[in-house]
Design a protein around this motif. Structure first.
Motif, PDB file in Angstrom:
ATOM      1  N   SER A  83      -0.737   7.075   8.723  1.00 56.13           N
ATOM      2  CA  SER A  83       0.745   7.316   8.447  1.00 56.13           C
ATOM      3  C   SER A  83      -0.519   9.572   7.852  1.00 56.13           C
ATOM      4  N   GLY A  84      -1.730   8.834   7.940  1.00 52.12           N
ATOM      5  CA  GLY A  84      -2.784  10.398   7.291  1.00 52.12           C
ATOM      6  C   GLY A  84      -2.375  11.140   8.749  1.00 52.12           C
ATOM      7  N   ARG A  85      -3.216   9.730   9.954  1.00 49.26           N
ATOM      8  CA  ARG A  85      -3.030  10.293  11.410  1.00 49.26           C
ATOM      9  C   ARG A  85      -1.942  10.931  11.887  1.00 49.26           C
ATOM     10  N   ARG A  86      -1.104  10.198  11.350  1.00 52.03           N
ATOM     11  CA  ARG A  86       0.435  10.813  12.028  1.00 52.03           C
ATOM     12  C   ARG A  86       0.887  12.893  11.445  1.00 52.03           C
ATOM     13  N   GLY A  87      -0.262  12.918  10.316  1.00 50.76           N
ATOM     14  CA  GLY A  87       0.282  14.583   9.217  1.00 50.76           C
ATOM     15  C   GLY A  87       1.118  13.853   8.560  1.00 50.76           C
ATOM     16  N   GLU A  88       1.410  12.996   7.792  1.00 56.31           N
ATOM     17  CA  GLU A  88       2.113  12.685   6.581  1.00 56.31           C
ATOM     18  C   GLU A  88       1.892  11.887   5.672  1.00 56.31           C
TER      19      GLU A  88
END
Length: 473
Positions: A83-88
């Motif tokens: 999720s962090g890699r997708r910015g959220e």
């Protein structure tokens, strides 16, 4: 591990559906995944004030409780990092444990047996400062909540799931054209040997093919034998593909794409044991595998998917690891033709067959992270065009002379995120001279015949003396 983590946005990118309570959460799970996740643990990320669904991870429930703690930590980290890699970063998580009862076991007993695993998943998420808003066990048509203490809405003996097709999620999914493909177990069965009486004949054919093909790759001239096998394999693959391709103006066989046991049996009848064995062994060469991966679009792609499924079903013991190549091709072709649930299942099985198969790992990650397969399709088209252009001057030298000097075709870019750069690395042993040109693919570590042993540490030996991916790149 067979962790599936990828972006999900519900039935459409714009439609919003409000889910109220554990019952609607349990009903929504198959629509989020595209199948009923039998024997699985699923974590789904929630974002924002209203709990919008985001990424998710799926893994088979470990058989041993001793593995639960490490599995819980791994899944929580995968979901948060993805999720962090997708910015959220997730604001909350929902946990699902899906497992049918064993003979003589009740659904409530399944729920109680898995309770320590559910608790460990909650604490693993909490250690990352993310709360678990709900944890559900789904078993034998019932759901149980590990979080809700109110027996009026979540009785201890479980609550029946909504009748198929009657929920708000089912209605929205039908309107959006979303299909639930049956159970995960059913989807995996289409890609595994069925234990039929013909397995002995297929095993003998694989033994004979390995004994014939592997020495031609390894014992002849370094490139000559490999090139001969490659050309023979590609010719056979094209001949078999034609059997699955409808004639011009004909009707395409829908059963092969949608899938029933009868359709798969009809597909199996199109490929003989010797043909399947020769193609399975030949596909262990990564250059051959990459060329047939170009059959990825339209009717040709759907026909190729049926062929790869047939080959995966023919990888009987002790040749289970050889299934990594056809399973990866099946996953890639399914993804390229728009069937993401089938792609994730096939790629997950490829990694079960060979966890170090790099091509499957990178395709699995790219598919799960919601990348567009068109970037890889463009690279494969470029490589195909460059290869055809390189072959053309030798085939028609007179025409080339008439039109003046040719401009050399630029080498195709390496596909981002697919490991194709890896396929160009040398796999030769130290001290061994390699005469292949720099742009040629290195030798694939095709395995000889041999009895397989079960377990990750008992993989059949490779001829280059290494464990791990024989071609994987």
């Amino acid at each position: 591990m067979n962790a599936n983590h990828h972006e999900t946005s519900g039935p459409t990118r714009t439609q919003q559906i409000t889910l109220r309570g554990p019952a609607e959460l349990a009903d929504a799970l198959p629509f989020m995944l595209g199948f009923h996740p039998t024997d699985s643990v699923v974590l789904a990320a929630l974002h924002g004030e209203h709990g919008r669904f985001g990424g998710r991870v799926r893994l088979g429930i470990p058989r041993s409780p001793h593995e639960w703690e490490a599995t819980a930590d791994h899944l929580a980290e995968c979901l948060v990092e993805g999720s962090g890699r997708r910015g959220e970063r997730p604001d909350g998580i929902v946990v699902f444990l899906c497992q049918d009862p064993a003979p003589g076991e009740t659904a409530r007993r399944v729920m109680e047996r898995l309770r320590p695993f559910a608790q460990r998943l909650r604490t693993a998420c909490g250690a990352l400062d993310i709360p678990v808003y709900e944890a559900l066990c789904i078993s034998d048509g019932l759901y149980f909540s590990y979080c809700c203490p109110d027996a009026r809405c979540c009785p201890p003996d479980g609550t029946p799931l909504a009748l198929s097709g009657t929920s708000v999620m089912a209605a929205a999914a039908t309107y959006a054209g979303i299909q639930v493909r049956g159970s995960l177990r059913d989807m995996q069965a289409r890609l595994r040997p069925a234990g039929s009486p013909g397995e002995g004949r297929q095993r003998a054919a694989l033994d004979a093919a390995a004994a014939s093909i592997v020495p031609r790759i390894l014992d002849g001239a370094e490139e000559e034998g490999r090139k001969e096998v490659r050309e023979t394999t590609l010719r056979l693959a094209r001949d078999l593909l034609a059997k699955f391709t409808p004639p011009a103006g004909g009707t395409e066989k829908q059963g092969g794409a949608v899938g029933t046991a009868q359709a798969d049996a009809a597909d199996d009848a199109l490929v003989g044991a010797d043909e399947a064995a020769a193609l399975i062994i030949g596909l262990q060469d990564r250059t051959t595998r990459d060329q047939v991966a170009e059959w990825m679009e339209g009717a040709e792609g759907r026909a190729a998917l049926r062929l790869w499924r047939v080959l995966a079903r023919r990888c009987v013991a002790p040749y289970q690891e050889h299934a990594a190549a056809p399973l990866t091709l099946a996953g890639w072709t399914a993804w390229s033709t728009g069937d993401e649930p089938a792609a994730r299942v096939a790629l997950g099985l490829a990694l079960e067959a060979d966890p170090e198969y790099v091509f499957a790992r990178l395709l699995h990650q790219a598919c799960n992270e919601g990348l567009d397969p068109e970037s890889l399709r463009a690279c494969l088209r470029s490589e195909r065009d460059a290869r055809l252009a390189a072959d053309r001057p030798a085939a028609v030298p007179e025409r080339a002379a008439e039109h003046g000097p040719r401009t050399e075709a630029a080498s195709a870019p390496e596909a981002p995120g697919t490991g194709r750069a890896t396929t160009r690395r040398s796999t030769g042993r130290p001290g061994r001279r390699t005469t292949a040109p720099a742009t040629a693919a290195p030798p694939a570590g095709v395995r000889p015949r041999g009895k397989a042993r079960t377990g990750p540490a008992s993989r059949a030996p490779r001829t280059d003396g290494r464990r791990g991916s024989r071609s994987g790149g």
